[in-house]
Design a protein around this motif. Sequence first.
Motif, PDB file in Angstrom:
ATOM      1  N   ILE A  81      23.774  12.357  -4.736  1.00 47.14           N
ATOM      2  CA  ILE A  81      25.111  12.716  -4.289  1.00 47.14           C
ATOM      3  C   ILE A  81      24.961  13.733  -3.158  1.00 47.14           C
ATOM      4  N   ASP A  82      25.521  13.403  -2.010  1.00 50.09           N
ATOM      5  CA  ASP A  82      25.437  14.293  -0.847  1.00 50.09           C
ATOM      6  C   ASP A  82      26.654  15.200  -0.733  1.00 50.09           C
ATOM      7  N   ILE A  83      27.805  14.685  -1.195  1.00 51.00           N
ATOM      8  CA  ILE A  83      29.078  15.394  -1.050  1.00 51.00           C
ATOM      9  C   ILE A  83      29.770  15.406  -2.409  1.00 51.00           C
ATOM     10  N   LEU A  84      30.128  16.579  -2.882  1.00 48.73           N
ATOM     11  CA  LEU A  84      30.826  16.725  -4.156  1.00 48.73           C
ATOM     12  C   LEU A  84      32.170  17.383  -3.905  1.00 48.73           C
ATOM     13  N   LEU A 117      30.106   9.769   8.358  1.00 57.90           N
ATOM     14  CA  LEU A 117      29.437   9.958   7.067  1.00 57.90           C
ATOM     15  C   LEU A 117      28.619   8.748   6.642  1.00 57.90           C
ATOM     16  N   THR A 118      28.313   7.875   7.569  1.00 53.95           N
ATOM     17  CA  THR A 118      27.496   6.706   7.227  1.00 53.95           C
ATOM     18  C   THR A 118      26.174   7.158   6.609  1.00 53.95           C
ATOM     19  N   GLY A 119      25.836   6.557   5.474  1.00 51.00           N
ATOM     20  CA  GLY A 119      24.608   6.911   4.775  1.00 51.00           C
ATOM     21  C   GLY A 119      24.763   8.021   3.764  1.00 51.00           C
ATOM     22  N   ARG A 120      25.943   8.627   3.685  1.00 51.79           N
ATOM     23  CA  ARG A 120      26.206   9.680   2.716  1.00 51.79           C
ATOM     24  C   ARG A 120      26.925   9.096   1.493  1.00 51.79           C
ATOM     25  N   ARG A 121      26.687   9.706   0.353  1.00 55.11           N
ATOM     26  CA  ARG A 121      27.363   9.303  -0.889  1.00 55.11           C
ATOM     27  C   ARG A 121      28.168  10.484  -1.406  1.00 55.11           C
ATOM     28  N   ALA A 122      29.442  10.237  -1.715  1.00 55.60           N
ATOM     29  CA  ALA A 122      30.359  11.294  -2.127  1.00 55.60           C
ATOM     30  C   ALA A 122      30.945  11.000  -3.495  1.00 55.60           C
ATOM     31  N   LEU A 123      31.085  12.050  -4.290  1.00 53.96           N
ATOM     32  CA  LEU A 123      31.774  11.948  -5.577  1.00 53.96           C
ATOM     33  C   LEU A 123      33.021  12.819  -5.530  1.00 53.96           C
ATOM     34  N   ILE A 124      34.162  12.215  -5.847  1.00 55.68           N
ATOM     35  CA  ILE A 124      35.438  12.926  -5.851  1.00 55.68           C
ATOM     36  C   ILE A 124      36.016  12.848  -7.251  1.00 55.68           C
ATOM     37  N   THR A 125      36.152  13.973  -7.923  1.00 57.24           N
ATOM     38  CA  THR A 125      36.754  13.970  -9.257  1.00 57.24           C
ATOM     39  C   THR A 125      38.272  13.931  -9.116  1.00 57.24           C
ATOM     40  N   GLY A 126      38.930  13.345 -10.114  1.00 59.93           N
ATOM     41  CA  GLY A 126      40.371  13.165 -10.012  1.00 59.93           C
ATOM     42  C   GLY A 126      40.717  12.325  -8.801  1.00 59.93           C
ATOM     43  N   ILE A 168      29.750  20.838  -0.784  1.00 65.73           N
ATOM     44  CA  ILE A 168      30.565  20.987  -1.994  1.00 65.73           C
ATOM     45  C   ILE A 168      31.921  21.521  -1.569  1.00 65.73           C
ATOM     46  N   ILE A 169      32.964  20.841  -2.010  1.00 65.95           N
ATOM     47  CA  ILE A 169      34.335  21.227  -1.673  1.00 65.95           C
ATOM     48  C   ILE A 169      35.110  21.384  -2.981  1.00 65.95           C
ATOM     49  N   ASN A 170      35.582  22.586  -3.222  1.00 63.89           N
ATOM     50  CA  ASN A 170      36.377  22.850  -4.419  1.00 63.89           C
ATOM     51  C   ASN A 170      37.856  22.889  -4.040  1.00 63.89           C
ATOM     52  N   ILE A 171      38.679  22.209  -4.820  1.00 60.27           N
ATOM     53  CA  ILE A 171      40.114  22.203  -4.544  1.00 60.27           C
ATOM     54  C   ILE A 171      40.760  23.276  -5.408  1.00 60.27           C
ATOM     55  N   ALA A 172      41.081  24.378  -4.759  1.00 60.54           N
ATOM     56  CA  ALA A 172      41.722  25.501  -5.440  1.00 60.54           C
ATOM     57  C   ALA A 172      43.236  25.316  -5.343  1.00 60.54           C
ATOM     58  N   SER A 173      43.952  26.322  -4.900  1.00 58.79           N
ATOM     59  CA  SER A 173      45.408  26.267  -4.797  1.00 58.79           C
ATOM     60  C   SER A 173      45.859  27.546  -4.104  1.00 58.79           C
ATOM     61  N   GLY A 232      25.351  19.571  -7.623  1.00 55.67           N
ATOM     62  CA  GLY A 232      25.043  20.434  -6.487  1.00 55.67           C
ATOM     63  C   GLY A 232      23.609  20.927  -6.547  1.00 55.67           C
ATOM     64  N   GLY A 233      23.147  21.272  -7.746  1.00 56.09           N
ATOM     65  CA  GLY A 233      21.770  21.729  -7.893  1.00 56.09           C
ATOM     66  C   GLY A 233      20.757  20.693  -7.451  1.00 56.09           C
ATOM     67  N   ALA A 234      21.111  19.425  -7.639  1.00 55.55           N
ATOM     68  CA  ALA A 234      20.207  18.345  -7.219  1.00 55.55           C
ATOM     69  C   ALA A 234      20.150  18.203  -5.705  1.00 55.55           C
ATOM     70  N   MET A 235      21.064  18.852  -4.994  1.00 56.81           N
ATOM     71  CA  MET A 235      21.029  18.828  -3.528  1.00 56.81           C
ATOM     72  C   MET A 235      19.970  19.780  -2.972  1.00 56.81           C
ATOM     73  N   ILE A 236      19.604  20.779  -3.750  1.00 51.68           N
ATOM     74  CA  ILE A 236      18.730  21.842  -3.240  1.00 51.68           C
ATOM     75  C   ILE A 236      17.403  21.307  -2.694  1.00 51.68           C
ATOM     76  N   PRO A 237      16.690  20.436  -3.426  1.00 52.40           N
ATOM     77  CA  PRO A 237      15.409  19.954  -2.873  1.00 52.40           C
ATOM     78  C   PRO A 237      15.567  19.152  -1.589  1.00 52.40           C
ATOM     79  N   ARG A 238      16.765  18.550  -1.381  1.00 50.13           N
ATOM     80  CA  ARG A 238      16.981  17.721  -0.186  1.00 50.13           C
ATOM     81  C   ARG A 238      17.415  18.550   1.022  1.00 50.13           C
ATOM     82  N   LYS A 239      17.759  19.830   0.778  1.00 56.68           N
ATOM     83  CA  LYS A 239      18.109  20.758   1.863  1.00 56.68           C
ATOM     84  C   LYS A 239      19.337  20.318   2.661  1.00 56.68           C
ATOM     85  N   TRP A 240      20.252  19.642   2.007  1.00 54.09           N
ATOM     86  CA  TRP A 240      21.528  19.282   2.649  1.00 54.09           C
ATOM     87  C   TRP A 240      22.531  18.956   1.547  1.00 54.09           C
ATOM     88  N   GLY A 241      23.742  19.426   1.723  1.00 56.50           N
ATOM     89  CA  GLY A 241      24.791  19.091   0.769  1.00 56.50           C
ATOM     90  C   GLY A 241      26.108  19.715   1.172  1.00 56.50           C
TER      91      GLY A 241
END
Length: 260
Positions: A90-93, A9-18, A144-149, A133-142
């Motif tokens: 943000i590349d990874i959410l 993932l070198t060069g990627r930026r990720a945001l992890i909530t919680g 998104i990982i949702n933590i369900a249960s 995530g919407g801001a990923m659309i123009p870059r054509k790569w992204g």
Amino acid sequence: MSVLDRFNLTGRRALITGGSRGLGLEMARALSEAGAEVIITGTNEENLRRACESMTLDASCSVTAIQADLSKPEEAERLCDVVLKEHAPIDILINNVGGRRINTPTEDLALEDWQRIIDLNLTQAFILTKCLGGAMIPRKWGRIINIASINALWPGKAMRGRSYEASKGALAMFTKAVAADWAVHGITVNAIAPGPFLTDANRRWIGEKPEFEGEVASSIPMGRWGRPEEIGPLALYLASEASSFMTGSVLVLDGGKLLW
């Protein structure tokens, strides 16, 4: 590109909530070890400070902390504004923040408590997906990982109120719907459905009811609870090029809990 290179993932930026503790912190560690710049959010400044200190023991790690209480939709919107202005792109959410926090029977559940749990588990994920995530659309790569249960798929016998299952079930379907919409933009959207893990929150439950640990372990084919670090490799897979043909999936990680 080699198989192992697909996880880099070198060069990627990720945001992890919680991301200051528990499963969120372990996912942040995994992505950081793979080379990503990591941003973690949480409600508690002290927990965020400790998380950053523990991660930056590795000199190669790049981690930033932002305090935000995502149980409040207005705070989720504020977080998005800050991130887009100061930390884009943000590349990874990873929409990880969530929880149950109450165990009130449906017939006694106040509307405000229902709404609070829905906002905590679902509304904030919608807001962050829409904005970041919407801001990923123009870059054509992204990614998104949702933590369900697993409670998105199965109502817990001991649970009451059902706002948790309802919100996590909705999050799983939100994952699939957005995945269908955004696949054409090169964005994958997947979910992880964890079973019982020995997080701080569950350890508190065990502290109040020691027999709870054994009762749950006996209901899992593997005979034990999950260790928080066991979610990290799966998150890394979904965040990387290794999962480039997977989208709209809800991956169960539960030691076989749903098999029995």
